[in-house]
Design a protein around this motif. Structure first.
Motif, PDB file in Angstrom:
ATOM      1  N   ILE A 174       0.818  -1.212   0.000  1.00  0.00           N
ATOM      2  CA  ILE A 174       0.000   0.000   0.000  1.00  0.00           C
ATOM      3  C   ILE A 174       0.856   1.268   0.000  1.00  0.00           C
ATOM      4  O   ILE A 174       0.596   2.210  -0.759  1.00  0.00           O
ATOM      5  N   ILE A 175       1.891   1.306   0.837  1.00  0.00           N
ATOM      6  CA  ILE A 175       2.689   2.535   0.951  1.00  0.00           C
ATOM      7  C   ILE A 175       3.459   2.843  -0.327  1.00  0.00           C
ATOM      8  O   ILE A 175       3.350   3.959  -0.858  1.00  0.00           O
ATOM      9  N   PRO A 176       4.263   1.909  -0.868  1.00  0.00           N
ATOM     10  CA  PRO A 176       4.980   2.250  -2.104  1.00  0.00           C
ATOM     11  C   PRO A 176       4.059   2.479  -3.292  1.00  0.00           C
ATOM     12  O   PRO A 176       4.366   3.295  -4.170  1.00  0.00           O
ATOM     13  N   SER A 177       2.906   1.800  -3.334  1.00  0.00           N
ATOM     14  CA  SER A 177       2.002   1.964  -4.474  1.00  0.00           C
ATOM     15  C   SER A 177       1.271   3.302  -4.431  1.00  0.00           C
ATOM     16  O   SER A 177       0.837   3.806  -5.476  1.00  0.00           O
ATOM     17  N   ASN A 178       1.129   3.876  -3.244  1.00  0.00           N
ATOM     18  CA  ASN A 178       0.379   5.127  -3.093  1.00  0.00           C
ATOM     19  C   ASN A 178       1.256   6.268  -2.573  1.00  0.00           C
ATOM     20  O   ASN A 178       0.765   7.189  -1.912  1.00  0.00           O
ATOM     21  N   LYS A 179       2.543   6.190  -2.879  1.00  0.00           N
ATOM     22  CA  LYS A 179       3.487   7.171  -2.362  1.00  0.00           C
ATOM     23  C   LYS A 179       3.074   8.595  -2.705  1.00  0.00           C
ATOM     24  O   LYS A 179       3.055   9.491  -1.842  1.00  0.00           O
ATOM     25  N   ASP A 180       2.744   8.849  -3.958  1.00  0.00           N
ATOM     26  CA  ASP A 180       2.405  10.214  -4.384  1.00  0.00           C
ATOM     27  C   ASP A 180       1.107  10.699  -3.725  1.00  0.00           C
ATOM     28  O   ASP A 180       1.012  11.859  -3.308  1.00  0.00           O
ATOM     29  N   ARG A 181       0.136   9.814  -3.627  1.00  0.00           N
ATOM     30  CA  ARG A 181      -1.127  10.193  -2.996  1.00  0.00           C
ATOM     31  C   ARG A 181      -0.916  10.466  -1.511  1.00  0.00           C
ATOM     32  O   ARG A 181      -1.496  11.401  -0.941  1.00  0.00           O
ATOM     33  N   ILE A 182      -0.063   9.667  -0.876  1.00  0.00           N
ATOM     34  CA  ILE A 182       0.254   9.889   0.535  1.00  0.00           C
ATOM     35  C   ILE A 182       0.929  11.249   0.710  1.00  0.00           C
ATOM     36  O   ILE A 182       0.617  12.004   1.642  1.00  0.00           O
ATOM     37  N   GLY A 183       1.849  11.577  -0.198  1.00  0.00           N
ATOM     38  CA  GLY A 183       2.525  12.874  -0.127  1.00  0.00           C
ATOM     39  C   GLY A 183       1.552  14.020  -0.266  1.00  0.00           C
ATOM     40  O   GLY A 183       1.631  15.015   0.468  1.00  0.00           O
ATOM     41  N   GLU A 184       0.602  13.895  -1.202  1.00  0.00           N
ATOM     42  CA  GLU A 184      -0.380  14.967  -1.399  1.00  0.00           C
ATOM     43  C   GLU A 184      -1.282  15.101  -0.170  1.00  0.00           C
ATOM     44  O   GLU A 184      -1.563  16.226   0.283  1.00  0.00           O
ATOM     45  N   ASN A 185      -1.732  13.980   0.364  1.00  0.00           N
ATOM     46  CA  ASN A 185      -2.576  14.029   1.556  1.00  0.00           C
ATOM     47  C   ASN A 185      -1.818  14.581   2.767  1.00  0.00           C
ATOM     48  O   ASN A 185      -2.374  15.334   3.572  1.00  0.00           O
ATOM     49  N   LEU A 186      -0.542  14.207   2.873  1.00  0.00           N
ATOM     50  CA  LEU A 186       0.285  14.709   3.968  1.00  0.00           C
ATOM     51  C   LEU A 186       0.450  16.227   3.857  1.00  0.00           C
ATOM     52  O   LEU A 186       0.329  16.952   4.853  1.00  0.00           O
ATOM     53  N   ALA A 187       0.731  16.692   2.641  1.00  0.00           N
ATOM     54  CA  ALA A 187       0.902  18.137   2.432  1.00  0.00           C
ATOM     55  C   ALA A 187      -0.377  18.894   2.752  1.00  0.00           C
ATOM     56  O   ALA A 187      -0.353  19.946   3.403  1.00  0.00           O
ATOM     57  N   THR A 188      -1.506  18.367   2.294  1.00  0.00           N
ATOM     58  CA  THR A 188      -2.791  19.009   2.572  1.00  0.00           C
ATOM     59  C   THR A 188      -3.091  19.024   4.061  1.00  0.00           C
ATOM     60  O   THR A 188      -3.577  20.025   4.608  1.00  0.00           O
ATOM     61  N   PHE A 189      -2.786  17.921   4.733  1.00  0.00           N
ATOM     62  CA  PHE A 189      -3.018  17.830   6.178  1.00  0.00           C
ATOM     63  C   PHE A 189      -2.173  18.861   6.929  1.00  0.00           C
ATOM     64  O   PHE A 189      -2.664  19.557   7.825  1.00  0.00           O
ATOM     65  N   ILE A 190      -0.890  18.982   6.564  1.00  0.00           N
ATOM     66  CA  ILE A 190      -0.002  19.926   7.252  1.00  0.00           C
ATOM     67  C   ILE A 190      -0.470  21.360   7.041  1.00  0.00           C
ATOM     68  O   ILE A 190      -0.546  22.162   7.981  1.00  0.00           O
ATOM     69  N   CYS A 191      -0.814  21.699   5.792  1.00  0.00           N
ATOM     70  CA  CYS A 191      -1.239  23.070   5.503  1.00  0.00           C
ATOM     71  C   CYS A 191      -2.565  23.404   6.179  1.00  0.00           C
ATOM     72  O   CYS A 191      -2.763  24.532   6.651  1.00  0.00           O
ATOM     73  N   ALA A 192      -3.470  22.423   6.228  1.00  0.00           N
ATOM     74  CA  ALA A 192      -4.786  22.683   6.807  1.00  0.00           C
ATOM     75  C   ALA A 192      -4.738  22.735   8.329  1.00  0.00           C
ATOM     76  O   ALA A 192      -5.494  23.488   8.953  1.00  0.00           O
ATOM     77  N   ASN A 193      -3.843  21.977   8.948  1.00  0.00           N
ATOM     78  CA  ASN A 193      -3.841  21.872  10.400  1.00  0.00           C
ATOM     79  C   ASN A 193      -2.702  22.610  11.093  1.00  0.00           C
ATOM     80  O   ASN A 193      -2.721  22.750  12.320  1.00  0.00           O
ATOM     81  N   PHE A 194      -1.701  23.070  10.319  1.00  0.00           N
ATOM     82  CA  PHE A 194      -0.586  23.774  10.924  1.00  0.00           C
ATOM     83  C   PHE A 194      -0.368  25.165  10.336  1.00  0.00           C
ATOM     84  O   PHE A 194       0.305  25.986  10.947  1.00  0.00           O
ATOM     85  N   LEU A 195      -0.906  25.431   9.143  1.00  0.00           N
ATOM     86  CA  LEU A 195      -0.652  26.710   8.473  1.00  0.00           C
ATOM     87  C   LEU A 195      -1.927  27.475   8.159  1.00  0.00           C
ATOM     88  O   LEU A 195      -1.932  28.302   7.247  1.00  0.00           O
ATOM     89  N   SER A 196      -2.987  27.213   8.871  1.00  0.00           N
ATOM     90  CA  SER A 196      -4.194  28.008   8.666  1.00  0.00           C
ATOM     91  C   SER A 196      -4.006  29.377   9.314  1.00  0.00           C
ATOM     92  O   SER A 196      -3.218  29.546  10.251  1.00  0.00           O
ATOM     93  N   ASN A 197      -4.729  30.368   8.817  1.00  0.00           N
ATOM     94  CA  ASN A 197      -4.597  31.724   9.340  1.00  0.00           C
ATOM     95  C   ASN A 197      -4.857  31.789  10.836  1.00  0.00           C
ATOM     96  O   ASN A 197      -4.113  32.421  11.592  1.00  0.00           O
TER      97      ASN A 197
END
Length: 415
Positions: A76-99
Motif C-alpha cells: 500500500i505505501i509504495p504503491s500510493n506514495k504520491d497520494r500519501i505525499g499529497e494528503n500529507l501536504a494538505t493535512f499539514i497546511c490545513a492543520n498547521f498553516l491556517s490563518n
C-alpha cells in the motif's frame, strides 16, 4: 540497540509465536482424543495461528506484496506514495498553516518581547556582533580581489558619469529651500558668524594682518594704530550688518540672497548652458587619473583597516555593534508602544504571507515526497514504525487464541 536490530528482534518474536501456535495446533489435534483439555488447546492454538497469519498479512501488505504475490491492495505505501505525499501536504497546511492557528501562535508567542529580551542580553549581543563580523570579514576577502576592485571602481565612475550633477544639485537645493526651510539654518549661521567676528582675539589677529599690509603707515608709526582702528570700525560694521540680517528675515540683503538662490536653482535645473558646463566639469573630474588612484587607495585602506580591526580580539567594530545591539534590545524592552507596533505589524502581515506561501509549501512537500525512492521510503517507514506494527501481530496471535478458546468453550457448554 538501533532501530533495524530492534525491528528484526520483534519480527523474530512475532514469527516465533506464529510458529509456536502452528506447532501447538498440530500437537493438540494429534492428542485431542487423549483428554478433553487438548480440545481446548487445539481451539486456542488454531485461532491463534489464524489471527497471527491474518495480522502478518495485514502488516506485510503495508510495505510489500506478501510472499511476492501481487494481490490487490497490497504494498500500500509504495504503491500510493504520491497520494500519501499529497494528503500529507494538505493535512499539514490545513492543520498547521491556517490563518487562525498561525495568528494565534504569533499572538501568544510575543515576537517583539522575545526579540527585545534576546537582544538585550550581553551574550546574545556579542553573538550578533560575532556573526556580523564574520560575515563582513568573509565579504572583505571577496572584495579585496583585484578584479573585484577594478570592477567596482569602473562601476562607480561609470555611474557617477551618468549623473546629471547640475540638475541633481538644483533639485537638492530646491528641496532644502522649499517653504523657507533654509531660513532657520541661515538665521543660526548668521548669528554664529556675528559672535565669531565680535571675538576680541579675532579682532586682534585681523588688526595685525591689516597693519602688516598697510606698509606705508609704518614710516609714520601709525601702522598698528591705524590697523587697529580700521579693524574695529570694519568689524563693528560687519557684525552689525550680519546681526541685522540674522534678526530680520526681510532684510534687503536677505531678500537679495533668496532671489539669487531661486535664480541659481532655476539655472541649475533648466539652463542648458549651465548644465553643459556642469557636465563638462564633471567629466573632467571623473577622467582625472588622480581620482581613480584616490578611489583605489581609499578602497584598499578601508578594507585593510576593517579587516585588521575584525581580526583583533578587542575589535572596535564588534564592540560598537555589541553595544548598539544591546542598546536596541534595552530600548525596545522599555518602549511598550514600539513593541506593540512591531507585533501589530506582524499580525497584519502574517495573513498575506500565509496565503501567499501556503500553497507553495504544499506543492513543495508533494514534490519532495514524489522525488523519494519508493523502496527507500518504505524501508525508512518500516524501520521507524515496524517495531510497533509487530505488536499487532503478537496481539493478534494472543487475542485470536483467546477468542478461539472462548468460542470452543461456549460450544461445549451449549452441547
Amino acid at each position: 540497540m538501533n532501530g533495524r536490530a530492534d525491528l528484526t528482534r520483534m519480527k523474530w518474536l512475532a514469527g516465533g509465536l506464529l510458529a509456536g501456535a502452528a506447532g501447538l495446533t498440530a500437537l493438540a489435534f494429534a492428542m485431542r482424543g487423549q483428554h478433553i483439555a487438548w480440545g481446548y488447546m487445539a481451539a486456542f492454538s488454531e485461532a491463534a495461528m489464524v489471527g497471527a497469519m491474518a495480522d502478518w498479512f495485514a502488516v506485510v501488505a503495508l510495505f510489500k506484496h506478501p510472499l511476492g504475490l501481487r494481490i490487490p491492495h497490497t504494498a500500500i505505501i509504495p504503491s500510493n506514495k504520491d497520494r500519501i505525499g499529497e494528503n500529507l501536504a494538505t493535512f499539514i497546511c490545513a492543520n498547521f498553516l491556517s490563518n487562525t492557528q498561525v495568528l494565534d501562535k504569533l499572538q501568544r508567542f510575543g515576537v517583539a518581547e522575545r526579540v527585545a529580551t534576546w537582544l538585550s542580553a550581553p551574550a546574545h549581543a556579542r553573538q550578533v556582533a560575532d556573526h556580523l563580523g564574520s560575515l563582513l570579514h568573509h565579504g572583505l576577502n571577496l572584495l579585496d580581489d583585484p578584479a573585484v576592485q577594478h570592477f567596482f571602481r569602473n562601476a562607480v565612475l561609470e555611474r557617477l558619469g551618468r549623473v546629471d550633477s547640475s540638475r541633481l544639485a538644483g533639485e537638492l537645493l530646491d528641496m532644502l529651500t522649499t517653504d523657507g526651510r533654509h531660513e532657520r539654518l541661515l538665521d543660526g549661521a548668521l548669528r554664529q558668524l556675528a559672535e565669531l567676528l565680535n571675538d576680541p582675539t579675532l579682532k586682534a589677529e585681523v588688526a595685525e594682518v591689516i597693519a602688516s599690509e598697510v606698509k606705508y603707515l609704518r614710516f609714520v608709526g601709525l601702522d598698528n594704530v591705524a590697523g587697529r582702528y580700521a579693524t574695529e570700525k570694519m568689524v563693528a560694521g560687519v557684525v552689525r550688518l550680519v546681526g541685522e540680517m540674522g534678526e530680520d528675515a526681510a532684510h534687503p540683503m536677505r531678500v537679495r540672497f533668496d532671489a539669487f538662490l531661486v535664480d541659481f536653482i532655476h539655472r541649475l535645473k533648466d539652463d542648458p548652458e549651465v548644465r553643459r558646463k556642469g557636465k563638462t566639469l564633471q567629466q573632467e573630474v571623473l577622467a582625472h587619473p588622480q581620482l581613480a588612484a584616490y578611489l583605489q587607495g581609499l578602497w584598499s585602506d578601508l578594507i585593510g583597516w576593517t579587516r585588521s580591526d575584525l581580526g583583533h580580539p578587542d575589535s572596535t567594530l564588534r564592540a560598537k555593534v555589541t553595544l548598539a545591539t544591546q542598546a536596541i534590545g534595552q530600548q525596545l524592552q522599555a518602549d511598550d508602544g514600539m513593541r506593540g507596533w512591531i507585533n501589530s505589524q506582524l499580525m497584519d502581515a502574517a495573513p498575506r504571507l500565509i496565503e501567499r506561501y501556503r500553497e507553495d509549501i504544499r506543492q513543495y512537500i508533494i514534490a519532495r515526497v514524489g522525488e523519494w525512492n519508493a523502496e527507500e521510503m518504505t524501508a525508512e517507514l518500516e524501520r521507524n514504525i515496524g517495531r510497533d506494527l509487530q505488536f499487532i501481530r503478537i496481539n493478534g496471535t494472543m487475542v485470536g487464541g483467546l477468542v478461539g478458546l472462548a468460542i470452543h468453550a461456549l460450544k461445549e457448554l451449549i452441547a
